[in-house]
Write a protein that holds these residues in place. Structure first.
Motif, short mmCIF file in Angstrom:
data_model
loop_
_atom_site.label_atom_id
_atom_site.label_comp_id
_atom_site.label_asym_id
_atom_site.label_seq_id
_atom_site.Cartn_x
_atom_site.Cartn_y
_atom_site.Cartn_z
N LEU A 7 0.85 -1.19 0.00
CA LEU A 7 0.00 0.00 0.00
C LEU A 7 0.88 1.24 0.00
O LEU A 7 1.77 1.38 0.85
N PHE A 8 0.65 2.13 -0.98
CA PHE A 8 1.30 3.44 -1.02
C PHE A 8 0.23 4.47 -0.64
O PHE A 8 -0.73 4.66 -1.39
N ALA A 9 0.40 5.12 0.50
CA ALA A 9 -0.56 6.13 0.96
C ALA A 9 0.12 7.49 0.91
O ALA A 9 1.04 7.78 1.69
N ARG A 10 -0.32 8.32 -0.02
CA ARG A 10 0.29 9.66 -0.18
C ARG A 10 -0.08 10.55 1.00
O ARG A 10 -1.23 10.60 1.43
N ILE A 11 0.94 11.26 1.50
CA ILE A 11 0.70 12.24 2.56
C ILE A 11 0.23 13.51 1.86
O ILE A 11 0.96 14.08 1.04
N GLU A 12 -0.97 13.90 2.16
CA GLU A 12 -1.65 14.98 1.43
C GLU A 12 -0.78 16.24 1.29
O GLU A 12 -0.16 16.70 2.24
N GLY A 13 -0.75 16.75 0.05
CA GLY A 13 -0.04 18.00 -0.23
C GLY A 13 1.47 17.86 -0.35
O GLY A 13 2.18 18.87 -0.41
N THR A 14 1.99 16.63 -0.40
CA THR A 14 3.44 16.41 -0.49
C THR A 14 3.74 15.36 -1.55
O THR A 14 2.84 14.76 -2.12
N ASP A 15 5.03 15.13 -1.77
CA ASP A 15 5.46 14.01 -2.59
C ASP A 15 5.98 12.88 -1.69
O ASP A 15 6.81 12.08 -2.10
N LEU A 16 5.47 12.82 -0.46
CA LEU A 16 5.84 11.80 0.51
C LEU A 16 4.76 10.72 0.60
O LEU A 16 3.57 11.02 0.46
N PHE A 17 5.19 9.49 0.85
CA PHE A 17 4.27 8.36 0.96
C PHE A 17 4.61 7.53 2.19
O PHE A 17 5.78 7.36 2.53
N ASP A 18 3.58 7.01 2.83
CA ASP A 18 3.75 5.94 3.80
C ASP A 18 3.53 4.64 3.03
O ASP A 18 2.56 4.51 2.29
N ALA A 46 8.34 8.33 2.89
CA ALA A 46 9.29 8.09 1.80
C ALA A 46 9.07 9.13 0.69
O ALA A 46 7.94 9.32 0.24
N ARG A 47 10.14 9.77 0.29
CA ARG A 47 10.04 10.77 -0.78
C ARG A 47 10.08 10.06 -2.12
O ARG A 47 11.06 9.40 -2.45
N LEU A 48 9.00 10.19 -2.89
CA LEU A 48 8.89 9.57 -4.20
C LEU A 48 8.44 10.63 -5.21
O LEU A 48 7.30 10.64 -5.64
N PRO A 49 9.33 11.54 -5.59
CA PRO A 49 8.91 12.67 -6.43
C PRO A 49 8.36 12.26 -7.78
O PRO A 49 7.43 12.89 -8.28
N GLY A 50 8.88 11.22 -8.39
CA GLY A 50 8.35 10.77 -9.69
C GLY A 50 6.92 10.29 -9.59
O GLY A 50 6.09 10.58 -10.43
N ILE A 51 6.61 9.56 -8.53
CA ILE A 51 5.24 9.08 -8.31
C ILE A 51 4.37 10.23 -7.81
O ILE A 51 3.25 10.40 -8.23
N GLY A 52 4.91 11.03 -6.92
CA GLY A 52 4.15 12.13 -6.34
C GLY A 52 3.61 13.10 -7.37
O GLY A 52 2.51 13.63 -7.24
N ASN A 53 4.37 13.31 -8.42
CA ASN A 53 3.94 14.25 -9.48
C ASN A 53 2.94 13.64 -10.43
O ASN A 53 2.23 14.34 -11.14
N SER A 54 2.85 12.29 -10.49
CA SER A 54 1.99 11.66 -11.48
C SER A 54 0.68 11.11 -10.88
O SER A 54 -0.19 10.71 -11.61
#
Length: 57
Positions: A7-18, A46-54
């Motif tokens: 499970l990738f749960a995005r932290i709202e408003g960031t490019d961070l994921f739990d 976890a910082r995942l900028p490639g996923i966070g932007n898409s």
């Protein structure tokens, strides 16, 4: 290995994921091939900028 769930749960408003990874494993190194042992691994923030932007919210 069996019953894996990741499970990738995005932290709202960031490019961070739990990230949470759960499943079952075997002890194949001792000849036990039945997936009877559960595990759970958790990574927080976890910082995942490639996923966070898409990912659309």
């Amino acid at each position: 290995m069996a019953d894996h769930k990741i499970l990738f749960a995005r932290i709202e408003g960031t490019d961070l994921f739990d990230i949470t990874w759960e499943g079952k494993i075997t002890l194949a190194y001792v000849g036990d091939y039945e997936p009877r042992y559960r595990f759970k691994a958790v990574i927080k923030g976890a910082r995942l900028p490639g996923i966070g932007n898409s990912v659309q919210g």
